[in-house]
Structures are given as C-alpha cells and as structure tokens.
Design a protein around this motif. Structure first.
Motif, PDB file in Angstrom:
ATOM      1  N   TYR A 151      -0.857 -10.289  -5.034  1.00 44.77           N
ATOM      2  CA  TYR A 151      -2.013 -10.440  -4.137  1.00 44.77           C
ATOM      3  C   TYR A 151      -2.727  -9.126  -3.843  1.00 44.77           C
ATOM      4  CZ  TYR A 151       2.047  -9.120  -1.348  1.00 44.77           C
ATOM      5  OH  TYR A 151       3.171  -8.504  -0.912  1.00 44.77           O
TER       6      TYR A 151
ATOM      7  N   SER B 199       1.182   3.896   2.736  1.00 44.02           N
ATOM      8  CA  SER B 199       0.805   4.130   1.334  1.00 44.02           C
ATOM      9  C   SER B 199       1.323   2.988   0.471  1.00 44.02           C
ATOM     10  CB  SER B 199       1.409   5.444   0.828  1.00 44.02           C
ATOM     11  OG  SER B 199       2.793   5.306   0.625  1.00 44.02           O
TER      12      SER B 199
ATOM     13  N   ARG C   5       6.583  -5.485   6.047  1.00 40.78           N
ATOM     14  CA  ARG C   5       6.465  -6.936   6.206  1.00 40.78           C
ATOM     15  C   ARG C   5       7.410  -7.666   5.256  1.00 40.78           C
ATOM     16  NH1 ARG C   5       0.005  -8.349   6.395  1.00 40.78           N
ATOM     17  NH2 ARG C   5      -0.509  -7.362   8.369  1.00 40.78           N
TER      18      ARG C   5
ATOM     19  N   GLU D 117       6.527 -10.609   4.419  1.00 45.41           N
ATOM     20  CA  GLU D 117       5.411 -11.292   3.738  1.00 45.41           C
ATOM     21  C   GLU D 117       5.512 -12.815   3.779  1.00 45.41           C
ATOM     22  OE1 GLU D 117       3.254  -9.106   3.262  1.00 45.41           O
ATOM     23  OE2 GLU D 117       4.115  -7.282   2.454  1.00 45.41           O
TER      24      GLU D 117
ATOM     25  N   PRO E   1      -4.350 -12.663   7.840  1.00 44.37           N
ATOM     26  CA  PRO E   1      -4.697 -13.608   6.778  1.00 44.37           C
ATOM     27  C   PRO E   1      -4.504 -13.043   5.380  1.00 44.37           C
ATOM     28  CG  PRO E   1      -6.652 -12.944   8.058  1.00 44.37           C
ATOM     29  CD  PRO E   1      -5.468 -12.344   8.728  1.00 44.37           C
TER      30      PRO E   1
ATOM     31  N   LEU F 173      -6.077 -12.663   1.913  1.00 42.85           N
ATOM     32  CA  LEU F 173      -7.454 -12.689   1.413  1.00 42.85           C
ATOM     33  C   LEU F 173      -7.408 -12.399  -0.079  1.00 42.85           C
ATOM     34  CD1 LEU F 173      -8.483 -10.590   4.447  1.00 42.85           C
ATOM     35  CD2 LEU F 173      -9.555 -12.791   3.978  1.00 42.85           C
TER      36      LEU F 173
HETATM   37  N1  SAM Z   1       3.552  -0.441   0.333  1.00 46.05           N
HETATM   38  C1  SAM Z   1       3.866  -0.738   1.689  1.00 46.05           C
HETATM   39  C2  SAM Z   1       4.505  -2.103   1.822  1.00 46.05           C
HETATM   40  O1  SAM Z   1       4.485  -2.855   0.836  1.00 46.05           O
HETATM   41  O2  SAM Z   1       5.028  -2.392   2.885  1.00 46.05           O
HETATM   42  C3  SAM Z   1       2.681  -0.634   2.626  1.00 46.05           C
HETATM   43  C4  SAM Z   1       1.336  -0.928   2.052  1.00 46.05           C
HETATM   44  S1  SAM Z   1       1.044  -2.629   1.703  1.00 46.05           S
HETATM   45  C5  SAM Z   1      -0.390  -2.516   0.730  1.00 46.05           C
HETATM   46  C6  SAM Z   1       0.523  -3.198   3.309  1.00 46.05           C
HETATM   47  C7  SAM Z   1       0.349  -4.676   3.505  1.00 46.05           C
HETATM   48  O3  SAM Z   1      -0.885  -5.100   2.962  1.00 46.05           O
HETATM   49  C8  SAM Z   1       1.344  -5.592   2.865  1.00 46.05           C
HETATM   50  O4  SAM Z   1       2.499  -5.684   3.634  1.00 46.05           O
HETATM   51  C9  SAM Z   1       0.578  -6.919   2.762  1.00 46.05           C
HETATM   52  O5  SAM Z   1       0.981  -7.835   3.764  1.00 46.05           O
HETATM   53  C10 SAM Z   1      -0.878  -6.498   2.994  1.00 46.05           C
HETATM   54  N2  SAM Z   1      -1.747  -7.009   1.908  1.00 46.05           N
HETATM   55  C11 SAM Z   1      -1.766  -6.624   0.630  1.00 46.05           C
HETATM   56  N3  SAM Z   1      -2.641  -7.370  -0.077  1.00 46.05           N
HETATM   57  C12 SAM Z   1      -3.202  -8.253   0.777  1.00 46.05           C
HETATM   58  C13 SAM Z   1      -4.161  -9.305   0.645  1.00 46.05           C
HETATM   59  N4  SAM Z   1      -4.712  -9.609  -0.523  1.00 46.05           N
HETATM   60  N5  SAM Z   1      -4.513  -9.997   1.759  1.00 46.05           N
HETATM   61  C14 SAM Z   1      -3.967  -9.682   2.952  1.00 46.05           C
HETATM   62  N6  SAM Z   1      -3.042  -8.718   3.142  1.00 46.05           N
HETATM   63  C15 SAM Z   1      -2.652  -8.009   2.058  1.00 46.05           C
END
Ligand code: SAM
Length: 352
Positions: free
Chosen positions: A59, A98, A151, A153, A221, A223
C-alpha cells in the motif's frame, strides 16, 4: 471492576447508523476524551528524515519498488536544527520517522542523533522507523528514546501477510513486546479500510489496541497510492467514509486514556476538516509536519497528502489556528503515556 469491552459490543457500535445516533457516539467519545485526557492537545512535531525503505508493503508510496520516488536522508545537523525550533511552537515531542532501512551505521547514527536531541533540547523523542532486533531498540532507549511508534496495521494475520511481503504479523507484534519489555512508551495502531478488511477485522483492531495497553494509538484511513500494487483498490468504507470517524470514536471509548493523534491521513480524505473533526471525535494529539518543504513531495505515503507546499513554520502556525477555533489548549509538558492496565470506560453505558 468495570466490565471489559468485547467484540459484540464493538461491532454494535460500529454498526451505528448515520445521523443522530452517530453524532451521539462522537459526542460520547469527545466527552470521554475530555474526562480522561483533558482539553489539552499535545503537539508532536514530525520529521520524516528519510524515505529510504527496503520493504515493499503493497500500500505504501515509498515502498522499495517505487522507482518514481527520489530518495533522501536528512543529515544530523539539519534534523537537529528542525528539532531546536519546535519548543518555540509549543511542540514538546519530536517524532523521527523514516522508511525501514536497517543498517549498522544508520542505526548507530540514529542513536547519536537521539542523544544529541535529548542533550540539546527539552523534547521527548518518539522514533518510528519499523522493525528492529531488541538490542537496537535497547540502544536507542539507552540514548534517550522515550517512545516508539510501530503500527500493527491490521490484526488479521492473513491480510497482514498479503500486504507485507517482508514481515509477518507475529514478527511485528514481537517487536512491540520487545519495546514494552524495555520500558519504552508504546505506540501502535492500524489503517482503516484496507482492501479485504471486514467490520470484524476493524473491531478486532480496536480490541488489539486495548490488549496491547498502548500509550499512543495512531489510526488513519487507507488511501490508495497510484504507484503501488493497490493503486486501483478501494477503501473498504469508500461508500461510507464517516466510518473512519466511527472507528476513531470507538477506539477512544475502548481506550479512554491513550494518546490518540488526529492523523494527517484524515485531512487527505476530508480536505480542510479531517483532523479538526478527529480532534472533536476522540483525538487529543496533533503532529504538525516539520519535514523540510522541498522533501515533502518525496514522502508521499498516499496521494493528496496535505501541507506538501508548506514549511514547518506554516504548519506550526496552522495548528494554533485550528486549536483556537476548537477552543482547545496546547498541551504543556511532554504528554507522556498515562495508561494503567486497569482503567477502562464502561461498555454498558453505550449499549442501546
Ligand atoms: N517505516 C516505519 C513503519 O513501517 O512503521 C514508519 C513509516 S511508515 C511509511 C508509516 C505509516 O504509514 C505506516 O505505519 C502505515 O500505516 C502508513 N501508510 C503507508 N501507506 C499508506 C497508505 N497508502 N494509506 C494510509 N496510510 C499509509
């Protein structure tokens, strides 16, 4: 002792129909938030210090396979400078986030950075950089890390496995256990409306937050990002987007004394109003972006991320306007976790 929440209680609340009944639930969540957490909103400035990621979560816009992303990592001096400015804006925590890119040098550099922030500013430090072995978390804690945000998730192991080629749910939960055992304040949470999510999953997600006794619960949400394998997928609640607020309100009722941020993704789904509404439906934390303006477009986890043309100063001022409009105060002090395992609100009050 008060009765504990169970799955049927939560499913009943998640089935609340639009209209007056939903508004009553939002009002109840707001009242529980006020009773347990007060009217203060804690400001946690977030620095997205690197978008380098070795994972391929289906995602996520900064997944390793997305070669349209220009990768960056901010230097220590730049991050420190951003952090030093936070206290003048009422921000008492810095969140260092990050992509997930473990390396001996990078992890050691983060330890040094945490130590410098703790030595040179009054800020609490939250780290959010993904899964690591316990000894790495321990080193960061020893450097002064106060909290960790990771998270889970989704609580559905099969759905988790489909979305995460690099990690299983058990491994993620193991990381959370490690952090808890190290005495680090624990933040976790989930995305709302992942493709394949059912109402039961959402209810289980909320219960898992309770079972993990989280200090902070970050939810928002899902997205669909066009440059990911889920680019064409729909949010499971696309036909009823207010379910995202219902999920937030129920999360507050079940976790009355957790810190719950009004996450940025609410503004992406409800432009201009999402985070404000979240603050009136259970949330008590706001995370203004301090990521440098020229990097924001390179940290697009999902489309329509707000504030990408703004600076940290603009975001810091914007949140003050939002709080004034909502008649809420800026939180004083670090806003540490305050959960105790036995505190819960009474589910029976909310059954009709
Ligand atoms: N790499 C770390 C991790 O995985 O915990 C922190 C950064 S990660 C990009 C932060 C959060 O972005 C993730 O835990 C996820 O829930 C959220 N995230 C990533 N893609 C997303 C999407 N398409 N829509 C909503 N939330 C998103």
């Amino acid at each position: 002792m008060e009765p504990a929440w169970n799955l049927p209680d939560i499913l009943r609340l998640l089935a609340t129909r639009p209209g007056e009944a939903r508004q009553a639930l939002y009002d109840r969540a707001d009242a529980v938030r006020r009773e347990y957490m007060g009217d203060e909103v804690f400001l946690r400035g977030i620095i997205e210090f690197s978008n380098i990621c070795r994972n391929d979560c289906l995602y996520c816009g900064i997944r390793a396979s997305n070669d349209r992303v220009a990768r960056y990592r901010l230097g220590e001096a730049e991050i420190l400078e951003l952090a030093r400015r936070m206290p003048e804006h009422g921000q008492t925590t810095v969140v260092l986030q990050s992509g997930e890119a473990p390396s001996r040098e990078g992890d050691a550099a983060l330890a040094r950075l945490i130590a410098r922030i703790k030595a040179e500013t009054p800020l609490a430090v939250t780290v959010s950089v993904g899964n690591r072995p316990r000894e790495v978390y321990a080193a960061w804690r020893d450097s002064g890390m106060d909290r960790y945000l990771l998270r889970f998730e989704t609580s559905d192991p099969a759905l988790f496995a489909r979305l995460h080629p690099d990690c299983g749910l058990a491994e993620r939960l193991h990381c959370l256990e490690d952090l808890r055992s190290l005495g680090v304040q624990l933040g976790s949470g989930f995305m709302i409306g992942l493709p394949g999510e059912r109402r039961e999953t959402l209810a289980e997600n909320i219960l898992l937050c309770r079972d993990l006794e989280l200090d902070m619960i970050g939810i928002g949400p899902f997205l669909a990002h066009p440059d990911t394998p889920l680019g064409g997928a729909r949010n499971a609640y696309a036909l009823d987007p207010d379910m995202h607020f219902l999920a937030l309100a129920v999360t507050r009722l079940v976790n009355p004394d957790a810190h719950i941020p009004a996450t940025t993704a609410y503004d992406a789904l409800f432009p201009g109003s999402g985070r404000n509404l979240a603050l009136t439906r259970g949330a008590n934390v706001f995370m203004p972006s301090a990521t440098p303006g020229q990097r924001r477009r390179d940290y697009l986890l999902y489309p329509d991320k707000p504030c990408v043309d703004e600076t940290g100063d603009m975001c810091a001022r914007c949140v003050m306007g939002r709080l004034a409009a909502l008649n809420r105060r800026v939180g004083i002090g670090p806003g540490h976790g305050r959960r105790s395992p036995n505190v819960t609100s009474n589910p029976k009050e909310f059954q009709s």
